[in-house]
Design an enzyme around this catalytic site. Structure first.
Site, PDB file in Angstrom:
ATOM      1  N   PHE A 156       0.806  -1.236   0.000  1.00 44.08           N
ATOM      2  CA  PHE A 156       0.000   0.000   0.000  1.00 44.08           C
ATOM      3  C   PHE A 156       0.827   1.268   0.000  1.00 44.08           C
ATOM      4  O   PHE A 156       0.321   2.349  -0.311  1.00 44.08           O
ATOM      5  CB  PHE A 156      -0.951  -0.003   1.218  1.00 44.08           C
ATOM      6  CG  PHE A 156      -0.292   0.434   2.511  1.00 44.08           C
ATOM      7  CD1 PHE A 156      -0.131   1.789   2.806  1.00 44.08           C
ATOM      8  CD2 PHE A 156       0.177  -0.496   3.437  1.00 44.08           C
ATOM      9  CE1 PHE A 156       0.480   2.203   3.985  1.00 44.08           C
ATOM     10  CE2 PHE A 156       0.801  -0.098   4.610  1.00 44.08           C
ATOM     11  CZ  PHE A 156       0.959   1.258   4.875  1.00 44.08           C
ATOM     12  N   LYS A 184      -1.136  -7.435  -9.336  1.00 39.31           N
ATOM     13  CA  LYS A 184      -2.160  -7.388  -8.281  1.00 39.31           C
ATOM     14  C   LYS A 184      -1.702  -6.326  -7.272  1.00 39.31           C
ATOM     15  O   LYS A 184      -0.878  -6.588  -6.413  1.00 39.31           O
ATOM     16  CB  LYS A 184      -2.276  -8.772  -7.610  1.00 39.31           C
ATOM     17  CG  LYS A 184      -3.620  -9.077  -6.956  1.00 39.31           C
ATOM     18  CD  LYS A 184      -4.070  -8.108  -5.889  1.00 39.31           C
ATOM     19  CE  LYS A 184      -3.315  -8.276  -4.580  1.00 39.31           C
ATOM     20  NZ  LYS A 184      -3.711  -7.221  -3.581  1.00 39.31           N
ATOM     21  N   GLU A 189      -5.070  -3.807  -2.322  1.00 41.57           N
ATOM     22  CA  GLU A 189      -6.501  -3.476  -2.378  1.00 41.57           C
ATOM     23  C   GLU A 189      -6.802  -2.201  -1.582  1.00 41.57           C
ATOM     24  O   GLU A 189      -7.882  -1.622  -1.710  1.00 41.57           O
ATOM     25  CB  GLU A 189      -7.347  -4.655  -1.867  1.00 41.57           C
ATOM     26  CG  GLU A 189      -7.171  -5.025  -0.391  1.00 41.57           C
ATOM     27  CD  GLU A 189      -5.980  -5.951  -0.146  1.00 41.57           C
ATOM     28  OE1 GLU A 189      -4.949  -5.797  -0.823  1.00 41.57           O
ATOM     29  OE2 GLU A 189      -6.081  -6.816   0.757  1.00 41.57           O
ATOM     30  N   SER A 220       5.044  -7.301   3.313  1.00 41.94           N
ATOM     31  CA  SER A 220       5.578  -7.665   4.631  1.00 41.94           C
ATOM     32  C   SER A 220       6.307  -9.011   4.574  1.00 41.94           C
ATOM     33  O   SER A 220       6.010  -9.858   3.723  1.00 41.94           O
ATOM     34  CB  SER A 220       4.435  -7.724   5.646  1.00 41.94           C
ATOM     35  OG  SER A 220       3.488  -8.672   5.208  1.00 41.94           O
ATOM     36  N   CYS A 275       9.492   1.322   3.807  1.00 39.72           N
ATOM     37  CA  CYS A 275      10.401   0.231   4.186  1.00 39.72           C
ATOM     38  C   CYS A 275      11.814   0.750   4.366  1.00 39.72           C
ATOM     39  O   CYS A 275      12.669   0.047   4.877  1.00 39.72           O
ATOM     40  CB  CYS A 275      10.375  -0.875   3.143  1.00 39.72           C
ATOM     41  SG  CYS A 275      11.099  -0.365   1.595  1.00 39.72           S
ATOM     42  N   GLU A 294       9.311  -4.414  13.272  1.00 40.71           N
ATOM     43  CA  GLU A 294       8.835  -3.318  12.436  1.00 40.71           C
ATOM     44  C   GLU A 294       7.512  -2.778  12.994  1.00 40.71           C
ATOM     45  O   GLU A 294       6.594  -3.543  13.244  1.00 40.71           O
ATOM     46  CB  GLU A 294       8.617  -3.816  10.997  1.00 40.71           C
ATOM     47  CG  GLU A 294       8.184  -2.707  10.059  1.00 40.71           C
ATOM     48  CD  GLU A 294       7.956  -3.202   8.625  1.00 40.71           C
ATOM     49  OE1 GLU A 294       7.071  -4.051   8.423  1.00 40.71           O
ATOM     50  OE2 GLU A 294       8.659  -2.719   7.724  1.00 40.71           O
TER      51      GLU A 294
HETATM   52  P1  NAD Z   1       1.219  -6.730   3.057  1.00 41.43           P
HETATM   53  O1  NAD Z   1       2.233  -7.823   3.089  1.00 41.43           O
HETATM   54  O2  NAD Z   1       0.118  -6.759   4.052  1.00 41.43           O
HETATM   55  O3  NAD Z   1       0.488  -6.678   1.615  1.00 41.43           O
HETATM   56  C1  NAD Z   1       1.234  -6.637   0.430  1.00 41.43           C
HETATM   57  C2  NAD Z   1       0.424  -7.300  -0.675  1.00 41.43           C
HETATM   58  O4  NAD Z   1       0.194  -8.661  -0.338  1.00 41.43           O
HETATM   59  C3  NAD Z   1      -0.939  -6.670  -0.906  1.00 41.43           C
HETATM   60  O5  NAD Z   1      -1.166  -6.605  -2.294  1.00 41.43           O
HETATM   61  C4  NAD Z   1      -1.906  -7.626  -0.218  1.00 41.43           C
HETATM   62  O6  NAD Z   1      -3.155  -7.711  -0.871  1.00 41.43           O
HETATM   63  C5  NAD Z   1      -1.203  -8.962  -0.316  1.00 41.43           C
HETATM   64  N1  NAD Z   1      -1.406  -9.833   0.846  1.00 41.43           N
HETATM   65  C6  NAD Z   1      -1.612  -9.456   2.142  1.00 41.43           C
HETATM   66  N2  NAD Z   1      -1.718 -10.548   2.934  1.00 41.43           N
HETATM   67  C7  NAD Z   1      -1.564 -11.623   2.136  1.00 41.43           C
HETATM   68  C8  NAD Z   1      -1.567 -13.032   2.371  1.00 41.43           C
HETATM   69  N3  NAD Z   1      -1.731 -13.542   3.591  1.00 41.43           N
HETATM   70  N4  NAD Z   1      -1.367 -13.854   1.320  1.00 41.43           N
HETATM   71  C9  NAD Z   1      -1.190 -13.365   0.082  1.00 41.43           C
HETATM   72  N5  NAD Z   1      -1.186 -12.033  -0.206  1.00 41.43           N
HETATM   73  C10 NAD Z   1      -1.369 -11.178   0.810  1.00 41.43           C
HETATM   74  O7  NAD Z   1       2.027  -5.352   3.128  1.00 41.43           O
HETATM   75  P2  NAD Z   1       1.456  -3.874   3.207  1.00 41.43           P
HETATM   76  O8  NAD Z   1       0.853  -3.657   4.544  1.00 41.43           O
HETATM   77  O9  NAD Z   1       0.660  -3.555   2.000  1.00 41.43           O
HETATM   78  O10 NAD Z   1       2.829  -3.046   3.084  1.00 41.43           O
HETATM   79  C11 NAD Z   1       3.667  -2.780   4.192  1.00 41.43           C
HETATM   80  C12 NAD Z   1       4.796  -3.792   4.263  1.00 41.43           C
HETATM   81  O11 NAD Z   1       5.507  -3.830   3.031  1.00 41.43           O
HETATM   82  C13 NAD Z   1       5.827  -3.403   5.320  1.00 41.43           C
HETATM   83  O12 NAD Z   1       6.235  -4.570   5.990  1.00 41.43           O
HETATM   84  C14 NAD Z   1       6.972  -2.821   4.507  1.00 41.43           C
HETATM   85  O13 NAD Z   1       8.241  -2.901   5.132  1.00 41.43           O
HETATM   86  C15 NAD Z   1       6.908  -3.671   3.285  1.00 41.43           C
HETATM   87  N6  NAD Z   1       7.526  -3.030   2.136  1.00 41.43           N
HETATM   88  C16 NAD Z   1       8.740  -3.502   1.745  1.00 41.43           C
HETATM   89  C17 NAD Z   1       9.408  -2.910   0.696  1.00 41.43           C
HETATM   90  C18 NAD Z   1      10.751  -3.410   0.267  1.00 41.43           C
HETATM   91  O14 NAD Z   1      11.232  -2.964  -0.765  1.00 41.43           O
HETATM   92  N7  NAD Z   1      11.387  -4.307   0.991  1.00 41.43           N
HETATM   93  C19 NAD Z   1       8.809  -1.828   0.014  1.00 41.43           C
HETATM   94  C20 NAD Z   1       7.560  -1.382   0.436  1.00 41.43           C
HETATM   95  C21 NAD Z   1       6.920  -1.995   1.509  1.00 41.43           C
END
Ligand code: NAD
Length: 499
Positions: free
Chosen positions: A165, A189, A192, A242, A297, A390
């Protein structure tokens, strides 16, 4: 076919409703096959700005079928022509910069300046994609008498990507340019929670002349993600989000035998040496910790204070105190995140942390959304959750250590290795520390050491699963396969064992 030019009318933070965010399959905007939707909230106002399609396996199958059909032709288009689409996309994004930035600000809660930076960084990724034909020509060499060997980078086929997000425009553009200029067809994808940035990119790609089906966007949550990962015709998969999800999807995609790269969470350590410049360090740490409300991140979430740096800590707290919530810092993505962040602060305080600045319960007049103000927690013990997990919010934790070596040991013990930095005015200290930090992106007096193109983005340890980085040339290599071609055209009279 529904319209494919959907301008977003906002010109300020005032609440604006928006069109439904459908899937984008084969160049058409379509609702999910089930008709299911989810409300998309504007986090500044805690108000529903639109609805996003919640897709399942049938929608993913339709997107993959459309991508498969488009790939057959797209792979035959010369790379220089494929790159032209991204030259045009860059111009279109510049034309629509303000519209895109307001859209990101409304769906994500960022300030306008931060949202604009998300779009500008996305444009830089597009620019890199457009420049690929100048960078990726394969080598050719006469390797033996009359025998030449050459390498070309071939597209893989239909590939998939899932994004988080926090950067609705930039992170999809970490993937699309290299994959698509590389000749693949893509199923994206997006999160959302912020689906509109990716929808606009898809519409702009269409306007830029990308053939229908080369980029498809399927919206939704976990079922859509798993359908992409599991689809037999999706041959490579990248994820940014994440660590828990990154690790699970890495294993799942690898079990299918797919090429996979998953970027995860972070706990970025900033080591402050006693000789660091007070003002430069304070301003930089504050910008790193509280920019994008800490939902980055690459945000600095842990200062490791070496020896007596009290005057720098005081300057950090003073700068943080001056941040104007709502104008200089945006909102938190949703209510659950506000509760999670507030709980983390409560827990640290109960464990003995000194709260130098408390953002719990913060409010912004005229914007009844999701807020946490800048928070600074001092004197944490390294094993406390706020020091090693985090939080993903505007919380800067501080651990005090006596020596540089202790600071390095602490950073090295973290399970994460996305970014890290050292603040010092000594070249010797900077080189010594930087060489020992176990993080993929290291800063010297730079708190958000994001490598700009052409350098690549990616962490170490539990911040990334898979080989190589997501951006730069590594991204192109990830989305392509090297074909080594060895040729001989004449019988060599002086042939030897290698000919
Ligand atoms: P998230 O992991 O909750 O969601 C990321 C994506 O995965 C979304 O599209 C979501 O729909 C999907 N998703 C969520 N739960 C899922 C599951 N159980 N199974 C399959 N798909 C699933 O992350 P977020 O809250 O959108 O973003 C924040 C996180 O992203 C933080 O931990 C941040 O550090 C990390 N992040 C990392 C980087 C990097 O380059 N390392 C960059 C940006 C964000």
């Amino acid at each position: 076919m529904p319209a494919t030019r959907l301008p977003f009318s906002a010109k300020s933070y005032d609440f604006v409703e928006y069109a439904s965010c459908h899937n984008f399959i084969g160049g058409e905007l379509r609702p999910a096959a089930s008709g299911e939707t989810l409300a998309v909230e504007n986090p500044r106002h805690a108000k529903v700005m639109g609805k996003v399609a919640m897709s399942g396996a049938a929608d993913v199958a339709a997107a993959v079928a459309s991508a498969t059909a488009a790939f057959a032709k797209w792979r035959t288009v010369p790379v220089k022509e494929r790159a032209q689409v991204f030259h045009r996309l860059k111009s279109l994004m510049e034309r629509d910069l303000a519209e895109l930035a307001w859209l990101v600000s409304h769906e994500n809660g960022k300030t306008y300046a931060e949202a604009e930076a998300d779009v500008l960084k996305g444009i830089e990724c597009v620019e890199f994609g457009a420049s690929l034909p100048s960078l990726v020509g394969g080598a050719k060499l006469e390797v033996s008498r009359g025998v030449t060997c050459e390498v070309s980078y071939e597209p893989l086929g239909v590939v998939g990507g899932v994004t988080p997000f926090n950067f609705p425009v930039m992170v999809p553009l970490w993937m699309l340019p290299q994959a698509v200029v590389g000749g693949n067809a893509f199923v994206l994808k997006p999160s959302e929670q912020v689906p509109y940035g990716a929808m606009k990119i898809a519409l702009l790609l269409r306007e830029a002349g990308l053939p229908d089906g080369v980029v498809n966007v399927v919206n939704g949550g976990r079922p859509a993600v798993e359908a992409v990962v599991d689809h037999k015709d999706v041959v490579a998969f990248a994820f940014v989000g994440s660590t828990t999800v990154a690790k699970a999807l890495y294993a799942r995609a690898a079990a299918h035998g797919k090429r996979v790269l998953c970027l995860g969470s972070a706990k970025n350590h900033l080591i402050i040496a006693p000789d660091a410049d007070v003002e430069m360090t304070a301003q930089n740490v504050v910008a790193s910790s509280f920019g994008c409300a800490g939902q980055r991140c690459m945000a600095s979430s842990l200062v490791v204070a070496v020896g007596d740096v009290d005057r720098i800590i005081e300057a950090i707290a003073a700068h943080a105190r001056r941040i104007q919530l709502g104008a200089g810092m945006g909102s938190i993505i949703n209510e659950a995140s506000v509760l999670r962040i507030s709980r983390a602060i409560d827990q640290a305080e109960a464990g003995g942390a000194k709260v130098l600045l408390d953002g719990r319960g913060a409010k912004v007049a005229g914007a009844p959304g999701y807020w946490v103000g800048p928070t600074v927690l001092d004197h944490l013990r390294p094993e406390m959750p706020a020091a090693c997990e985090e939080i993903f919010g505007p919380v800067l934790s501080i651990v005090r250590v006596p020596t540089l070596e202790a600071a390095i040991t602490l950073q090295n013990s973290s399970r994460y290795g996305n970014g890290a930095a050292v603040y010092t005015s000594s070249g010797a200290v900077a080189r010594h520390v930087a060489a020992k930090l176990t993080a993929g992106m290291v800063g010297i007096n730079v708190g958000v050491p994001v490598p700009r193109e052409p350098f690549s983005f990616g962490g170490w340890k539990d911040s990334k699963f898979g080989h190589g980085d997501i951006t730069g040339l590594d991204g192109f290599r990830f989305w392509t396969a090297p074909r080594k071609l060895t040729s001989k055209w004449e019988l060599q009279p002086d042939a030897n064992w290698m000919s």
